[in-house]
Design a protein around this motif. Sequence first.
Motif, short mmCIF file in Angstrom:
data_model
loop_
_atom_site.label_atom_id
_atom_site.label_comp_id
_atom_site.label_asym_id
_atom_site.label_seq_id
_atom_site.Cartn_x
_atom_site.Cartn_y
_atom_site.Cartn_z
N MET A 1 0.84 -1.17 0.00
CA MET A 1 0.00 0.00 0.00
C MET A 1 0.89 1.24 0.00
N SER A 2 0.59 2.18 -0.88
CA SER A 2 1.40 3.40 -0.97
C SER A 2 1.17 4.29 0.25
N LEU A 3 2.07 5.21 0.43
CA LEU A 3 1.96 6.13 1.56
C LEU A 3 0.66 6.93 1.46
N GLU A 4 0.30 7.33 0.26
CA GLU A 4 -0.92 8.12 0.08
C GLU A 4 -2.15 7.33 0.54
N ASN A 5 -2.23 6.06 0.19
CA ASN A 5 -3.36 5.23 0.62
C ASN A 5 -3.35 5.05 2.14
N THR A 6 -2.17 4.84 2.69
CA THR A 6 -2.04 4.68 4.14
C THR A 6 -2.49 5.94 4.86
N ILE A 7 -2.09 7.09 4.34
CA ILE A 7 -2.48 8.38 4.93
C ILE A 7 -4.00 8.56 4.84
N ASN A 8 -4.58 8.21 3.69
CA ASN A 8 -6.03 8.34 3.54
C ASN A 8 -6.78 7.49 4.57
N GLU A 9 -6.30 6.27 4.80
CA GLU A 9 -6.93 5.41 5.80
C GLU A 9 -6.78 5.99 7.20
N ALA A 10 -5.59 6.54 7.47
CA ALA A 10 -5.35 7.14 8.79
C ALA A 10 -6.22 8.39 8.98
N ILE A 11 -6.47 9.13 7.91
CA ILE A 11 -7.35 10.30 7.99
C ILE A 11 -8.76 9.87 8.37
N LYS A 12 -9.22 8.80 7.73
CA LYS A 12 -10.57 8.30 8.05
C LYS A 12 -10.66 7.89 9.53
N THR A 13 -9.63 7.21 10.01
CA THR A 13 -9.60 6.79 11.41
C THR A 13 -9.59 8.00 12.34
N ALA A 14 -8.77 8.99 12.01
CA ALA A 14 -8.69 10.20 12.85
C ALA A 14 -10.02 10.94 12.85
N MET A 15 -10.71 10.93 11.73
CA MET A 15 -12.03 11.59 11.67
C MET A 15 -13.03 10.86 12.56
N ARG A 16 -13.00 9.52 12.49
CA ARG A 16 -13.92 8.74 13.33
C ARG A 16 -13.65 8.96 14.80
N GLU A 17 -12.36 9.05 15.16
CA GLU A 17 -11.97 9.21 16.56
C GLU A 17 -11.98 10.67 17.01
N LYS A 18 -12.27 11.57 16.07
CA LYS A 18 -12.29 13.02 16.36
C LYS A 18 -10.97 13.51 16.95
N ASP A 19 -9.86 12.98 16.39
CA ASP A 19 -8.51 13.35 16.82
C ASP A 19 -8.04 14.53 15.96
N ARG A 20 -8.22 15.72 16.45
CA ARG A 20 -7.97 16.95 15.69
C ARG A 20 -6.49 17.10 15.30
N ILE A 21 -5.60 16.81 16.23
CA ILE A 21 -4.16 16.98 15.94
C ILE A 21 -3.71 16.00 14.86
N ALA A 22 -4.12 14.74 14.99
CA ALA A 22 -3.76 13.73 13.99
C ALA A 22 -4.35 14.11 12.63
N LEU A 23 -5.58 14.55 12.63
CA LEU A 23 -6.26 14.92 11.40
C LEU A 23 -5.53 16.07 10.70
N ASP A 24 -5.17 17.09 11.45
CA ASP A 24 -4.44 18.23 10.87
C ASP A 24 -3.09 17.79 10.31
N SER A 25 -2.39 16.95 11.05
CA SER A 25 -1.07 16.47 10.62
C SER A 25 -1.18 15.64 9.35
N LEU A 26 -2.15 14.74 9.33
CA LEU A 26 -2.31 13.84 8.18
C LEU A 26 -2.77 14.60 6.94
N ARG A 27 -3.61 15.58 7.13
CA ARG A 27 -4.05 16.39 5.98
C ARG A 27 -2.87 17.19 5.42
N ALA A 28 -1.99 17.64 6.28
CA ALA A 28 -0.80 18.37 5.82
C ALA A 28 0.09 17.44 4.99
#
Length: 148
Positions: A1-28
């Motif tokens: 799995m490419s880094l981009e796909n991994t990041i997209n999955e992590a963004i979804k997880t951060a959104m579900r968990e409402k983790d603002r810092i992780a979400l901001d970092s991953l979006r960057a």
Amino acid sequence: MSLENTINEAIKTAMREKDRIALDSLRAVKSQILLLKTEAKGAEVSAEQEIAILQRMIKQRKDSYEQFTAQGRQDLAEVEDAQMKVIEQFLPKQLTPQELELEIRKIIGETASDSIKDLGKVMGVASKTLAGKSDGKSISEMAKKLLS
């Protein structure tokens, strides 16, 4: 799995968990990858380029952390530190100082280097060999230490 796909999955997880810092970092991170893709005009982004993006982002946050700490802004420094930890999860395992020393010693032997004058030769090989496993500053400091 490419880094981009991994990041997209992590963004979804951060959104579900409402983790603002992780979400901001991953979006960057995602933003930087997309920017690199557009600059490459459709060419594939290599793993080395992705690692370079992550390392650059961590370095930026480390610099900001140090500045905020020096200015007594612990609230902002803590945010930078937390973002650094989120981004570091996507880097390959980093070398310990002992492992780095062994690798640099091996490179010094391979390049037949014996003085600080050979630092450029050692750094050229070390930067390519250890890309993603250690930051340039650590590699440089260790090489200088071992060559002097």
